[in-house]
Scaffold this active site. Structure first.
Site, PDB file in Angstrom:
ATOM      1  N   LYS A   1       0.846  -1.200   0.000  1.00 48.04           N
ATOM      2  CA  LYS A   1       0.000   0.000   0.000  1.00 48.04           C
ATOM      3  C   LYS A   1       0.879   1.247   0.000  1.00 48.04           C
ATOM      4  O   LYS A   1       1.653   1.478   0.928  1.00 48.04           O
ATOM      5  CB  LYS A   1      -0.899  -0.004   1.234  1.00 48.04           C
ATOM      6  CG  LYS A   1      -1.699   1.297   1.431  1.00 48.04           C
ATOM      7  CD  LYS A   1      -2.392   1.311   2.799  1.00 48.04           C
ATOM      8  CE  LYS A   1      -2.942   2.700   3.136  1.00 48.04           C
ATOM      9  NZ  LYS A   1      -3.501   2.760   4.501  1.00 48.04           N
TER      10      LYS A   1
ATOM     11  N   LYS B   1      -9.499  13.686   8.293  1.00 49.60           N
ATOM     12  CA  LYS B   1      -8.969  13.315   9.599  1.00 49.60           C
ATOM     13  C   LYS B   1      -8.809  14.562  10.469  1.00 49.60           C
ATOM     14  O   LYS B   1      -8.542  15.662   9.958  1.00 49.60           O
ATOM     15  CB  LYS B   1      -7.584  12.667   9.444  1.00 49.60           C
ATOM     16  CG  LYS B   1      -7.546  11.302   8.797  1.00 49.60           C
ATOM     17  CD  LYS B   1      -6.105  10.830   8.672  1.00 49.60           C
ATOM     18  CE  LYS B   1      -5.991   9.478   7.990  1.00 49.60           C
ATOM     19  NZ  LYS B   1      -6.481   8.383   8.834  1.00 49.60           N
TER      20      LYS B   1
ATOM     21  N   ASP C   1       1.846   6.483   5.766  1.00 50.62           N
ATOM     22  CA  ASP C   1       0.808   5.594   5.242  1.00 50.62           C
ATOM     23  C   ASP C   1       1.259   4.853   3.988  1.00 50.62           C
ATOM     24  O   ASP C   1       0.503   4.057   3.433  1.00 50.62           O
ATOM     25  CB  ASP C   1      -0.475   6.375   4.968  1.00 50.62           C
ATOM     26  CG  ASP C   1      -1.724   5.532   5.197  1.00 50.62           C
ATOM     27  OD1 ASP C   1      -1.621   4.507   5.884  1.00 50.62           O
ATOM     28  OD2 ASP C   1      -2.791   5.904   4.687  1.00 50.62           O
TER      29      ASP C   1
ATOM     30  N   ASP D   1     -11.924   7.733   4.171  1.00 49.22           N
ATOM     31  CA  ASP D   1     -10.710   7.470   4.933  1.00 49.22           C
ATOM     32  C   ASP D   1     -10.393   5.975   5.004  1.00 49.22           C
ATOM     33  O   ASP D   1      -9.384   5.590   5.587  1.00 49.22           O
ATOM     34  CB  ASP D   1     -10.831   8.058   6.342  1.00 49.22           C
ATOM     35  CG  ASP D   1      -9.498   8.171   7.049  1.00 49.22           C
ATOM     36  OD1 ASP D   1      -8.450   8.164   6.350  1.00 49.22           O
ATOM     37  OD2 ASP D   1      -9.470   8.252   8.286  1.00 49.22           O
TER      38      ASP D   1
ATOM     39  N   GLU E   1      -9.390   4.268   2.514  1.00 47.25           N
ATOM     40  CA  GLU E   1      -8.910   4.309   1.136  1.00 47.25           C
ATOM     41  C   GLU E   1      -7.873   3.242   0.828  1.00 47.25           C
ATOM     42  O   GLU E   1      -7.696   2.850  -0.328  1.00 47.25           O
ATOM     43  CB  GLU E   1      -8.327   5.700   0.835  1.00 47.25           C
ATOM     44  CG  GLU E   1      -6.879   5.930   1.208  1.00 47.25           C
ATOM     45  CD  GLU E   1      -6.580   5.756   2.691  1.00 47.25           C
ATOM     46  OE1 GLU E   1      -5.447   5.360   3.019  1.00 47.25           O
ATOM     47  OE2 GLU E   1      -7.462   6.017   3.535  1.00 47.25           O
TER      48      GLU E   1
ATOM     49  N   ARG F   1      -7.719   0.050   1.439  1.00 43.53           N
ATOM     50  CA  ARG F   1      -8.289  -1.181   0.869  1.00 43.53           C
ATOM     51  C   ARG F   1      -8.754  -0.958  -0.563  1.00 43.53           C
ATOM     52  O   ARG F   1      -8.803  -1.897  -1.354  1.00 43.53           O
ATOM     53  CB  ARG F   1      -9.419  -1.686   1.765  1.00 43.53           C
ATOM     54  CG  ARG F   1     -10.615  -0.767   1.883  1.00 43.53           C
ATOM     55  CD  ARG F   1     -11.448  -1.032   3.128  1.00 43.53           C
ATOM     56  NE  ARG F   1     -10.776  -0.587   4.337  1.00 43.53           N
ATOM     57  CZ  ARG F   1     -11.281  -0.727   5.553  1.00 43.53           C
ATOM     58  NH1 ARG F   1     -12.477  -1.286   5.712  1.00 43.53           N
ATOM     59  NH2 ARG F   1     -10.621  -0.309   6.605  1.00 43.53           N
TER      60      ARG F   1
END
Length: 459
Positions: free
Chosen positions: A226, A238, A249, A308, A310, A312
């Protein structure tokens, strides 16, 4: 790797490091002179784990370092020393109580890491003398861990989707692998709609990067990471404290890139595909909205319950593409859910698999290399938590229960049951400084997965 140096005949002098603990400290003291024992008593050293004492000869020259350790945790035994001991060369004394010297040396090297892109290190780390065989064994693991840390620590301004793709291209150049990209609207033309939907609102175009390497006759392996280079949460924005560290992330991508490098450097007999969906989840007039329905590459429709959730979304198209290659194994890494951290804390990546026997092998590999994982179940009755009234399912739901499991169940829909799959929901971050684990980006599950692959594909 300059912190681990090879033992050379007639080479530079090194200072002995003797490991001890409360059970063996009396024997350790008996090997010392009366003056040295008196110094240890006066200094208060009692061999508690995480403490050390400098021992000099009658002329005041440093000749030995006593280190208190927990023998059950060799990885941490020397990890605090590289930037605490005087800048010199050291070696492990044979008299110590340490069982796994190689693991202790790895801990030393991991503890010597310093991120120096934006400021100079305060000092150079001390050096540990090891055998040539140990250095050859450890060097790739140390370098791969440093790569994960460097990628995750780099702020998004300098580590956006294009820079993450550049890291893959550099890896391909090093190992003579084929690399290609789908960028911006090319994602729609090539049928990667969810990757495009997540990243289209950013001024930096989303992309999918693919690296291919290996011989045609070898078993097929796909590694997916990811690569959300920054996550604002999208229109489901957020709060500031939740957004503060979202440069990390893309930690799953960092792990996948480093693992691919280890595989190719070791020459494992596999046909490797590395897939990195790289995006920023930003806010703009063309951002995906809560309530939108996306038709994924697999043909399944997904209602966007929460922008949020996102990660997946970018992964599901990549996993579908991975499965189209009919590999024997798919591994994905993702900084996917806060729920995994609530369940297991920051140090334990959650492991999910559609093959329980494979999961047990992964857990045993993790134990052997002191890179812990913890299996959570793909509890399929929880699929109902992702029900949608107008699409095949949603990317999230109203319930806060079992968030890591429902995210994994979402991903599982895109992996055929006859393809073995491992999913690691990893934090990729240290909140505080600890021995061998400096604050910032961290590799979690990387060495475990490499150990699994070494065993699985041993010639």
């Amino acid at each position: 790797m300059s912190t681990l140096i090879e033992r050379q005949p007639g080479g530079r002098h090194s200072i002995a490091i003797e490991t001890t603990d409360a059970a063996h400290y009396a024997a350790t003291r008996r090997r010392l002179s009366a003056a040295q024992r008196r110094w240890l008593s006066d200094s208060g050293f009692e061999a508690a784990a995480g403490t050390f004492a400098l021992v000099s000869d009658p002329a005041g020259k440093l000749v030995r370092v006593l280190v208190g350790i927990d023998p059950s945790d060799p990885l941490a035994a020397l990890a605090a020393l590289p930037c605490a001991l005087p800048e010199a060369s050291y070696h492990l004394a044979a008299e110590g109580v340490l069982g796994d010297a190689a693991l202790a040396a790895l801990g030393w090297a991991l503890g010597a890491y310093q991120f120096s892109r934006y400021r100079q290190p305060k000092r150079a780390p001390a050096r540990l003398v090891v055998s040539m065989a140990e250095r050859q064994q450890l060097a790739p693991l140390v370098e791969a861990t440093a790569q994960v840390r460097d990628l995750v620590n780099t702020p998004t301004e300098d580590m956006g989707p294009a820079q993450l793709a550049k890291a893959v291209r550099q890896l391909g150049k090093t190992h003579k692998a084929k690399v290609r990209e789908w960028v911006g609207d090319e994602l729609l033309e090539a049928n990667f709609p969810t990757i495009h939907a997540v990243g289209r609102a950013s001024h930096r175009a989303p992309r999918l990067v693919e690296l291919s390497w290996g011989k045609a006759g070898d078993p097929k392996l796909v590694v997916v990471g990811k690569g959300v280079c920054f996550d604002t949460g999208g229109l489901d924005l957020k709060p500031s404290d939740g957004m503060r560290w979202m440069k990390k992330d893309m930690g799953g991508a960092a792990h996948a890139i480093a693992l691919a490098g280890l595989i190719m450097q070791a020459g494992l007999p596999v046909r490797l595909t590395l897939l990195i969906p790289a995006v920023e989840n930003a806010v703009a007039g063309n951002a995906m909205r809560p309530g939108d329905v996306i038709t994924t590459r697999a043909g399944l429709t997904v209602e966007v319950d929460n922008t949020d959730a996102e990660g997946r979304l970018v992964l599901c198209d990549a996993l579908t593409y991975a499965a189209e290659q009919k590999p024997g194994l798919i591994i994905d890494f993702a900084t996917l859910t806060g729920a995994a951290r609530v369940a297991l804390g920051p140090d334990l990546p959650a492991l999910f698999s559609n093959d329980d026997a494979l999961a047990l092998v992964a857990l045993e590999a993790a134990r052997k290399v002191a890179d812990p994982l913890w299996q959570l179940p793909l509890w399929r009755p929880y699929r109902r938590m992702l029900d949608s009234y107008l699409a095949d399912f949603a990317n999230a739901g109203a319930s806060r229960h079992a968030g890591a499991i429902t995210a994994a169940l979402y991903l599982e829909r895109f992996v055929p049951a006859d393809i073995a799959w491992l999913h690691l929901d990893t934090y990729a971050w240290n909140d505080t400084d600890r021995p061998g684990r400096p604050r910032g980006g961290e590799a979690m599950g990387l060495r475990a997965m490499f150990a699994l692959l070494q065993d699985r594909y041993a010639r």
